[in-house]
Design a protein around this motif. Structure first.
Motif, short mmCIF file in Angstrom:
data_model
loop_
_atom_site.label_atom_id
_atom_site.label_comp_id
_atom_site.label_asym_id
_atom_site.label_seq_id
_atom_site.Cartn_x
_atom_site.Cartn_y
_atom_site.Cartn_z
N ILE A 1 12.00 -10.52 -7.66
CA ILE A 1 11.20 -10.21 -6.47
C ILE A 1 11.77 -10.86 -5.22
N ALA A 2 12.60 -11.88 -5.43
CA ALA A 2 13.23 -12.52 -4.27
C ALA A 2 14.47 -11.76 -3.80
N THR A 3 15.13 -11.08 -4.73
CA THR A 3 16.38 -10.38 -4.37
C THR A 3 16.20 -8.87 -4.37
N ARG A 4 15.26 -8.40 -5.13
CA ARG A 4 14.93 -6.97 -5.28
C ARG A 4 16.14 -6.11 -5.62
N ARG B 1 3.82 -16.95 -7.85
CA ARG B 1 4.51 -17.54 -6.70
C ARG B 1 3.48 -18.03 -5.67
N GLU B 2 2.51 -17.18 -5.35
CA GLU B 2 1.53 -17.60 -4.34
C GLU B 2 0.71 -18.79 -4.82
N PHE C 1 2.24 -22.30 -4.75
CA PHE C 1 2.34 -22.99 -3.46
C PHE C 1 1.15 -23.89 -3.18
N ILE C 2 0.08 -23.72 -3.94
CA ILE C 2 -1.14 -24.50 -3.65
C ILE C 2 -1.05 -25.81 -4.40
N PRO C 3 -0.93 -26.93 -3.68
CA PRO C 3 -0.88 -28.20 -4.41
C PRO C 3 -2.22 -28.48 -5.07
N SER D 1 3.23 -9.87 -1.59
CA SER D 1 2.30 -11.00 -1.50
C SER D 1 0.90 -10.55 -1.12
N ALA D 2 0.83 -9.53 -0.24
CA ALA D 2 -0.49 -9.07 0.20
C ALA D 2 -1.29 -8.50 -0.96
N ALA E 1 -2.42 -12.16 -2.62
CA ALA E 1 -2.82 -13.40 -1.92
C ALA E 1 -4.30 -13.46 -1.59
N ASN E 2 -4.95 -12.30 -1.47
CA ASN E 2 -6.36 -12.32 -1.11
C ASN E 2 -7.28 -12.11 -2.31
N CYS F 1 -9.39 -17.56 -3.71
CA CYS F 1 -9.67 -18.48 -2.61
C CYS F 1 -9.20 -19.86 -3.05
N VAL F 2 -8.94 -20.70 -2.08
CA VAL F 2 -8.68 -22.10 -2.38
C VAL F 2 -9.87 -22.90 -1.89
N ALA G 1 -2.83 -15.29 2.59
CA ALA G 1 -3.63 -14.09 2.82
C ALA G 1 -3.87 -13.85 4.31
N ALA H 1 -0.09 -12.28 5.14
CA ALA H 1 0.72 -11.37 4.31
C ALA H 1 0.42 -9.90 4.54
#
Lengths: 555, 555
Positions: free
Chosen positions: A20-23, A165-166, A169-171, A539-540, A543-544, A547-548, B540, B543
């Motif tokens: 997905i990074a290089t496609r 991946r998304e 990113f959340i610590p 990502s869209a 990503a939604n 929730c964090v 979100a 993206a």
């Protein structure tokens, strides 16, 4: 925090993340139904597993079961007679919500590992799934295998990779220390919890019951949500097999199987009531505009990811490979009898004709040559059946008849019925090719789902490009193609597709077709025109879905 | 593809990228208005720059100007008399669309670099912006400086960092090579173009005209979209200064300044017509539920990112720092007279009282002690004015009067009007503190914007937690706090906020307050409850503001 299944499938995940990074080209699941790849007995075992479902009740042990429902009609005319549990939607919703905290507690790595295991298990069932897809949708065998099993699994994995991946990113926690000059620093410990939005409803379509279901299914699952799959009533079996396998994987790993369930719906009204339930927080939908727009308007409590109708189109300006162009287009129009959301419907050709390596071709030449190319491709019955498959719905059959009667434009090539010796009751049709003037907008400016295409006569290529842009912007499209030997025309087509937000295929003359989109490389849809408000996958798309939720306290 | 401004501001971007990955303490822009940090003459120069706007026409050289509009009324009673260009919305939209291709062509790195330069320039104007924010919103000076300038800039930078991270994942091109067994591989070259969705409308609020505007503004810009800012009619100046600076940066770098414009709207109907325009593809909104819900329902052509009303609340179970707890709460209730979307409105206290380090406190003790803590905090007029600022709107003044009359609950502490010697016409009010029973839902279960808070008597802490969850789920909240010495209660509160999807602050007794959220560390909102459908900031939030449009051809 990791998980044994995450570690077990780490190489697959890393391959997907790199892809997905290089496609570039990549696939996790072999697309050839070969004994070398799937095992010597996989084909037979899969066929037997499929046949074992026929005439049976497909038990799933879901809560709230009130009865059984069947009624799938195979486009191949094969008697299926499988019946599926009908469960009270409120029971499925309550059970899904009850399963959610355990799934959340597993964490992103654990959920990702379980999803990867689910996909591996589905891959091992590829032959069984392929037969189920073939017999419910009318796809030809090879397409049913590839699109129905490994390619669908790839699309599911793609969604899992974006979701991971998304989430990665959340610590999990942060140490926050803010200097206060000469005073002691303010120090806090913060925790960040990934919480799914809530129950995800995934509504399948009749033609691609896995390929168009797995992205939403796995995107929702991986991001922490329970999923209820509501399959199309004509293509339940592939979804039922999928749900059974996912529930088994969950149970084997000590998780609540009610995280994933099948909702066979007795009526549109029942599905609408389910979609509007306050507990449903996302809806993935593939299908027609009427129901899709209803969902977008009436489910404000949910994120709605919708793939709807469109008018895919091709701009032909010129070519230096006339025969190969025609052959490529003929295959596109014929594959699965045009019953793909990516099949071209409008082929825009200048009234003055086009320049080719075989000299100038008048508009009428192009029409006749394309019709002949379709006939040539489908000349051998065994090729024709493999490519065409069968017609999935009575509505499509009726539309084909309408086209044949000349009600949709001048008939360049009438659709004809073919007899499939292997499936005598199959409804097989060759494509109908029609011609019309660009001004006859009522004919070609709405989706005519099935093997019905239009060669549309435009003033010139500039007019074709303007028409293409209007079609895409107003009616939506998943695919646009252009044929031209001139770079300025290709640049203009590129700009049109940027404004219209649609994928462009340029001068396809070989073994790649405008209606094919390869997971990990081709985005399916852009999310930016009326044909789809989301893409597979980006990502869209993920990503939604979660929730964090943070909490903080002084150290 | 890089850009000189990207390179120039690379360290800032890298700091922000690291911060969003770790979410520890970090800030790009100094929060202290100190000559050492901002330059010896910055304070004076900024004040003069602000004063130079007063009584003047604020020229912006935007297209379609039809007149001038002013009418801002300063809560401090200062005559502003600035007038702003009124421009035809269709002219602003057309100019914004015309500016878009050049912005797209700049690429993600170029856009990111320009956004970083814009933020640096805004930072250099922090004193000017702070005076503009203070005088339009009624914030105290220090808050106006911090929240109005560096903290708002940090939130803008945070959005730019997320936007860059997401866009940086999209490869510009890919080489796709699919093996075909013994046949030659299929080889394609693919290009991926990031295309903004279209014109972004950013609708500002009256109380935080930069802090709540910059995230949407910079998220939209960085992802390739033109932006029209529609400020609240009572807080235009901070937006106008921002727009002028952004247009200058664009022009200086050879870009079309109409990419960013200010739309002063003569009426709600005009704003609604603009928001519904088909060219508007995203709306960022901060404000009341009525208009926010209207946007969510009537703008299907646009992504709507909305921050609305809520009922923030605090669960008090017990504490081992009673005085510090009361002091912390008193400051939260008093800061900017409670005119923050994050201020606590409902403080849930068990009928049986709470255990503290000073012994058991009855419900009435807690009420009285909190009232006294507020009085103590605001005892010195200079402290009171610095903390309280002034009341922004007549509606809020009316609500305070209503509270004082006892119409909203038993008055524990009436709001009183203070005279501000520096601004004799300023409308200054101390907080109103009310008590009511949990059953009196009509009193506290809707947002009472301004310095009006309720000590709500619940059966016990379990009931408080259930009430908290219901408030958050049904009415929304951006903040929840809990005070308890028992870890099981804190765990239960944590679970409540996971289900309700709201940020939790635990036992705040020092220099951090529940109503403060720090960029790069605290997510502002979760996007998961009725108070806001998006967070500042996360993936979100950015993206879905752009599409990826691919093209492919054989090599």
């Amino acid at each position: 925090m990791t998980h044994p299944l995450f570690e077990q499938h780490r190489a697959t995940l890393e391959g997907a993340l790199n892809a997905i990074a290089t496609r570039g080209y990549w696939s996790a699941y072999a697309e050839m139904p070969s004994p070398k790849l799937y095992g010597e007995h996989a084909a037979d075992a899969g066929k037997r597993a499929f046949e074992a479902h026929l005439g049976q009740r497909f038990a799933l042990e879901q809560p709230g079961q009130t009865g059984w429902q069947g009624g799938e009609r195979s486009p191949y005319g094969v008697a299926l007679e499988v019946s599926y549990p009908v469960c009270a939607p409120e029971a499925l919703l309550a059970a899904a919500q009850a399963a959610m905290p355990g799934w959340q507690a597993l964490g992103a790595a654990g959920r990702t590992g379980v999803c990867l295991e689910m996909l591996a298990r589905l891959n091992a069932q590829s032959f069984e799934l392929a037969h189920a897809v073939m017999m419910t949708t009318g796809q030809g065998w090879m397409m049913a295998f590839q699109a129905g099993a490994p390619h669908a699994q790839d699309r599911g994995l793609e969604a899992v990779a974006y979701a991971w991946r998304e989430q990665s990113f959340i610590p999990t926690r942060a140490h926050w220390e803010k200097p206060q000059g000469k005073n002691p620093a303010l120090v806090m410990e913060k925790h960040f919890e990934i919480v799914g939005r809530g129950v995800a409803l995934v509504i399948g379509c009749a033609t691609f019951p896995t390929w168009n279901t797995y992205p939403g299914l796995f995107a929702a699952l991986a991001t922490g949500n329970p999923v209820i799959i509501k399959p199309h009533n004509q293509a339940i079996l592939p979804a039922a097999i999928t749900v059974r396998t996912l529930r088994a994987v969950l149970a084997e790993h000590g998780l609540d199987p009610n995280l994933v369930s099948l909702c066979v719906s007795p009526s549109r009204a029942a599905t609408q009531a389910l979609a509007r339930d306050p507990a449903v927080r996302s809806v993935d939908f593939t299908g027609g505009n009427a129901f899709g727009q209803w969902l977008l308007q009436h489910c404000p409590q949910a994120q709605v990811y919708a793939e709807l109708a469109g008018v895919n189109n091709i701009v032909i300006d010129s070519t230096d490979q006339y025969k190969a162009m025609l052959g490529n287009l003929a295959f596109t129009l014929s594959l699965y009898s045009g019953q793909m959301c990516t099949t071209s419907q409008a082929i825009l050709v200048p009234a003055g004709g086009i320049d080719t390596d075989e000299g100038h071709k008048r508009f009428d030449d192009v029409c006749a040559d394309l019709a002949r190319a379709v006939q040539r491709l489908l000349g051998k019955p065994e090729v024709a059946h493999a490519v065409l498959g069968a017609i999935q719905s009575a509505d499509t059959l009726a539309r084909i008849d309408q086209a044949n009667r000349g009600e949709l434009g001048q008939v360049l090539l009438a659709a004809s019925a073919l007899d499939n010796p292997e499936f005598p009751a199959a409804q097989v049709r060759t494509p109908a090719l029609l011609a019309c003037d660009a001004a006859d907008e009522a004919l070609y400016m709405e989706e005519r789902f099935g093997p019905i295409s239009f060669v549309v006569k435009t003033a010139d290529t500039v007019a074709s490009l303007a028409l293409c842009e209007r079609l895409v912007s107003q009616h939506g499209a998943l695919t646009v193609g252009v044929y031209s030997t001139r770079e300025d025309i290709i640049d203009a087509a590129t700009a049109v597709t940027w404004r219209g937000k649609v994928a462009l295929s340029i001068n396809l003359t070989g073994g790649v077709f405008v209606n094919q989109s390869a997971a990990f490389s081709d985005y399916h849809g852009t999310g930016g025109n009326p044909a789809a408000n989301a893409a597979y996958a980006n990502s869209a798309f993920v990503a939604n879905r979660f929730c964090v939720v943070q909490r903080r306290r002084h150290v």
